[in-house]
Design a protein around this motif. Structure first.
Motif, PDB file in Angstrom:
ATOM      1  N   SER A  52       0.828  -1.201   0.000  1.00 31.34           N
ATOM      2  CA  SER A  52       0.000   0.000   0.000  1.00 31.34           C
ATOM      3  C   SER A  52       0.863   1.252   0.000  1.00 31.34           C
ATOM      4  CB  SER A  52      -0.914   0.027   1.228  1.00 31.34           C
ATOM      5  OG  SER A  52      -1.777  -1.078   1.215  1.00 31.34           O
ATOM      6  N   PHE A  53       1.895   1.273   0.831  1.00 31.93           N
ATOM      7  CA  PHE A  53       2.796   2.423   0.884  1.00 31.93           C
ATOM      8  C   PHE A  53       3.487   2.620  -0.461  1.00 31.93           C
ATOM      9  CE2 PHE A  53       7.090   4.119   1.600  1.00 31.93           C
ATOM     10  CZ  PHE A  53       6.754   5.363   2.116  1.00 31.93           C
ATOM     11  N   ILE A  58       4.024   5.709  -5.560  1.00 29.72           N
ATOM     12  CA  ILE A  58       4.025   5.761  -7.027  1.00 29.72           C
ATOM     13  C   ILE A  58       2.932   6.710  -7.514  1.00 29.72           C
ATOM     14  CG2 ILE A  58       3.504   4.427  -9.107  1.00 29.72           C
ATOM     15  CD1 ILE A  58       4.979   2.107  -7.893  1.00 29.72           C
ATOM     16  N   ASP A  59       1.772   6.671  -6.883  1.00 26.65           N
ATOM     17  CA  ASP A  59       0.676   7.549  -7.268  1.00 26.65           C
ATOM     18  C   ASP A  59       1.066   9.012  -7.075  1.00 26.65           C
ATOM     19  OD1 ASP A  59      -2.010   8.091  -8.116  1.00 26.65           O
ATOM     20  OD2 ASP A  59      -2.498   8.515  -6.018  1.00 26.65           O
ATOM     21  N   ASN A  60       1.716   9.312  -5.968  1.00 21.87           N
ATOM     22  CA  ASN A  60       2.150  10.690  -5.720  1.00 21.87           C
ATOM     23  C   ASN A  60       3.181  11.142  -6.744  1.00 21.87           C
ATOM     24  OD1 ASN A  60       0.461  11.077  -3.551  1.00 21.87           O
ATOM     25  ND2 ASN A  60       1.971  10.373  -2.065  1.00 21.87           N
ATOM     26  N   ARG A  61       4.100  10.268  -7.111  1.00 19.43           N
ATOM     27  CA  ARG A  61       5.098  10.617  -8.124  1.00 19.43           C
ATOM     28  C   ARG A  61       4.442  10.878  -9.474  1.00 19.43           C
ATOM     29  NH1 ARG A  61       9.396   5.819  -6.941  1.00 19.43           N
ATOM     30  NH2 ARG A  61       9.730   6.297  -4.744  1.00 19.43           N
ATOM     31  N   LEU A  62       3.481  10.033  -9.842  1.00 17.39           N
ATOM     32  CA  LEU A  62       2.787  10.220 -11.113  1.00 17.39           C
ATOM     33  C   LEU A  62       1.980  11.516 -11.134  1.00 17.39           C
ATOM     34  CD1 LEU A  62       1.573   6.627 -11.969  1.00 17.39           C
ATOM     35  CD2 LEU A  62       3.311   7.960 -13.137  1.00 17.39           C
ATOM     36  N   LYS A  63       1.347  11.855 -10.016  1.00 17.33           N
ATOM     37  CA  LYS A  63       0.613  13.116  -9.940  1.00 17.33           C
ATOM     38  C   LYS A  63       1.555  14.299 -10.120  1.00 17.33           C
ATOM     39  CE  LYS A  63      -3.225  11.660  -7.023  1.00 17.33           C
ATOM     40  NZ  LYS A  63      -3.846  11.762  -5.703  1.00 17.33           N
TER      41      LYS A  63
END
Length: 69
Positions: A52-53, A58-63
């Motif tokens: 989950s972490f 990864i989601d934060n980096r993509l955003k």
């Protein structure tokens, strides 16, 4: 047409799961009697938290990358 193929396949796959219930019950009884079930649950929890972490990072980096473009 796809529904006509998928539904019987799902039903047949679930029948296979019911056939394995007796051996799984023995494994669960063994783990519970030796109190190793806590180790198994803890290990699964640690793996889930780690995944989950990783996915959130990864989601934060993509955003951030999408925001820059």
């Amino acid at each position: 047409m796809k529904k006509m193929i998928i539904i019987p396949a799902l039903i047949l796959s679930s029948l296979n799961l019911f056939a394995q219930s007796s051996s799984c019950a023995q494994v669960i009884d063994t783990l519970c009697s030796s109190e190793k079930i806590n180790v198994v649950v803890g290990t699964i929890a640690v793996i889930f938290i780690g995944l989950s972490f990783y996915l959130f990072s990864i989601d934060n980096r993509l955003k951030k990358i999408e925001k820059d473009k």
